[in-house]
Scaffold this active site. Structure first.
Site, PDB file in Angstrom:
ATOM      1  CG  HIS A  51      58.096  32.338 -28.948  1.00  0.00           C
ATOM      2  ND1 HIS A  51      58.131  31.155 -28.240  1.00  0.00           N
ATOM      3  CD2 HIS A  51      59.393  32.594 -29.273  1.00  0.00           C
ATOM      4  CE1 HIS A  51      59.381  30.729 -28.142  1.00  0.00           C
ATOM      5  NE2 HIS A  51      60.177  31.582 -28.769  1.00  0.00           N
ATOM      6  CG  HIS A 106      64.086  31.969 -32.020  1.00  0.00           C
ATOM      7  ND1 HIS A 106      64.783  32.696 -31.070  1.00  0.00           N
ATOM      8  CD2 HIS A 106      63.041  31.422 -31.342  1.00  0.00           C
ATOM      9  CE1 HIS A 106      64.180  32.577 -29.894  1.00  0.00           C
ATOM     10  NE2 HIS A 106      63.115  31.813 -30.028  1.00  0.00           N
ATOM     11  CD  GLU A 158      62.597  27.964 -28.510  1.00  0.00           C
ATOM     12  OE1 GLU A 158      62.201  29.104 -28.832  1.00  0.00           O
ATOM     13  OE2 GLU A 158      62.859  27.649 -27.343  1.00  0.00           O
TER      14      GLU A 158
END
Lengths: 134, 134
Positions: A7, A79, A130
């Site tokens: 994502h 992010h 991440e």
């Protein structure tokens, strides 16, 4: 090592307005808001055919995105999350090459119920990355 | 309206180092640098299983990412690109709802040889959004 882009996360100053914009103006498939008290955010997932957008809004006083929104009052891309098969092997490889892992360096259970880690933006071209074990 | 996330673009201060990091440390499939003089950037494409990352480095004096790198010397996520079927219909719908399109409002031929437009970040939660007709 890295697999799919799981994502892209966008911090937004008005979650309702942002969700409505993705649903109505941009015509995307937008889910309901979900409080994630363990992560200090309320999240709206937007499903695209090949990946997800996550809209993030602060939840609680210690929200990790509060400072970001103070610096970026219009919001912004916060992010991006890459999938990995083995988060500990990924972490150890990156650390051995000098990259910094945020927090105490141990994976936490992320918003999708899977182990995640965040890498230091200064070590990755100014991007907060991440890693999520899938 | 929006379809796949075509790519996430990252402006980087050192293209060779960034490409090597994605290839060697992050283990991704990284292509060769490609000069795009019409767009004022040198691009490295990183192929993930479901989308692409584009590393952008300024090319020429009028590069559109020069200012971004001056403000963000470590680099950062510059924009994300959503695919659309009909870029003129998408533009007209968004404009009718008050969103601003950058430049003269007419699609240009983008780095992939397809018509593209950029939407004003202030109208989209601080995110620079590229639309690409596929």
């Amino acid at each position: 090592m890295i697999g799919r882009l799981n994502h892209v996360a966008i911090a937004v100053p008005d979650l309702k307005a942002a969700a409505a914009q993705y649903e109505n103006s941009l015509g995307a498939k937008v889910g309901p808001p979900q409080d994630e008290p363990d992560h200090g955010v309320t999240v709206v997932f937007i499903e695209l055919p090949n990946t997800k957008i996550e809209l993030l809004y602060p939840l609680g006083e210690d929200s990790p995105i509060k400072g970001f929104l103070e610096k970026n009052p219009s919001g912004g891309i916060h992010h991006m999350c890459f999938e990995v098969d083995d988060i500990l092997a990924a972490r150890d490889k990156l650390k051995s090459e000098g990259a910094r892992v945020l927090g105490n360096g141990e994976p936490k259970i992320g918003a999708h119920g899977k182990p995640v880690l965040f890498l230091h933006p200064k070590d990755f071209n100014g991007c907060l990355i991440e890693l999520e074990q899938v």
